[in-house]
Design a protein around this motif. Structure first.
Motif: not given
Length: 312
Positions: A143, A166, A177
């Motif tokens: 990630v 991701i 994220i």
């Protein structure tokens, strides 16, 4: 097969360091004696990532031939970006997302190159193809690499494959994220304690473009004045590198991670190529490159096309 070293390019970035760790992990689970190593210092962004997931940095090596006869390259293929003694070992695999240049082998090899934003996106596929589950910390590293290479999915290099990867990996890693990504990018964009020598080597790569030898270094910043306020010192150091390496152009790019523009400082007798490539005028050796954030997609190919039409 003896030990195999896995490493990314010199002046390693987050994708380069984490991809070495990640791919070595996959190879180990497939029964290969693989060790991740690095060809340079760990930058602040990457250290933030390693600390967050409690993962040790790969050890630093300067000569690979003394330790292994076979190596795997991740996140690069060009010889000038690799280990100095790369010609003394057998490259058995490459996993990369850049152009292919100055690369050849005497033996067949596994070569995986895809036009995606990050090597980690390809590695995610490889885990799936080999039916190997991805551990939480490994997912977190991937990630982080995608965030770094795509500037939190805002870079033109970002593809739908990167976005899909991701999201999958963030779920495994338990990450938000946007929140984690902004923390990570800001950690890497804190340049207040960096010397000029540090800044121009944090993420620098050499390229052959036509008849010209070019080096391009890039740093991310929240405030570009953190760097440009030291322009006189910067130019002195850049000129010394140009003289030492015999460069035709050194392009130093400061990317504003908040507005997604860059300011370029260009030195060398081929600096005029920057004006031609981007239809700008260099003033005090610098110019604003609107919307330019990606060296791989917006700088290297554009400059290569321009310089390939020029003669020294």
């Amino acid at each position: 097969m003896g030990k195999v070293l896995v490493f990314g390019h010199k002046n390693p970035d987050t994708d380069s360091i984490t991809s070495a760790i990640v791919y070595a992990d996959l190879k180990q689970q497939l029964g290969v004696s693989a060790e991740p190593v690095r060809l340079g210092n760990v930058n602040a962004e990457t250290q933030f990532v390693l600390n967050h997931f409690n993962v040790e940095a790969p050890r630093l090596v300067e000569a690979v031939a003394a330790e292994a006869s076979e190596v795997i390259l991740v996140d690069h293929n060009e010889r000038q970006q690799s280990a100095d003694d790369i010609d003394q070992v057998q490259v058995i695999e490459v996993v990369d997302h850049h152009r292919i240049a100055n690369f050849e082998t005497s033996n067949p090899l596994y070569y995986r190159a895809e036009p995606v934003g990050c090597t980690a996106t390809i590695l995610n596929k490889l885990y799936k193809e080999h039916n190997v589950p991805i551990r939480k910390e490994i997912a977190g590293l991937m990630v982080s690499a995608i965030i770094s290479d795509t500037l939190l999915l805002k870079s033109p290099t970002c593809t739908q494959e990167d976005v899909a990867a991701i999201r999958e990996l963030a779920e495994i890693a338990g990450l938000d994220i946007d929140d984690y990504g902004l923390q990570m990018l800001k950690a890497g964009a804190d340049l207040s304690d960096k010397s000029i020598e540090d800044l121009i080597s944090l993420d620098a790569k050499e390229f052959t473009m036509g008849d010209f030898k070019v080096e391009i270094a890039q740093v991310n910043a929240v405030d570009t004045n953190d760097v440009l306020s030291r322009q006189a010192e910067l130019e002195n150091v850049l000129q010394s590198v140009i003289d030492k390496k015999g460069l035709d152009l050194f392009l130093f790019v400061v990317t504003d991670i908040l507005n997604n523009d860059s300011i370029a400082v260009a030195l060398g007798h081929a600096a005029h190529a920057v004006e031609t490539a981007y239809n700008v005028k260099l003033a005090d050796n610098k110019a604003v490159l609107k919307g330019v954030v990606s060296r791989k997609k917006q700088i290297v190919p554009v400059l290569t096309d321009t310089l390939s039409q020029l003669k020294k």
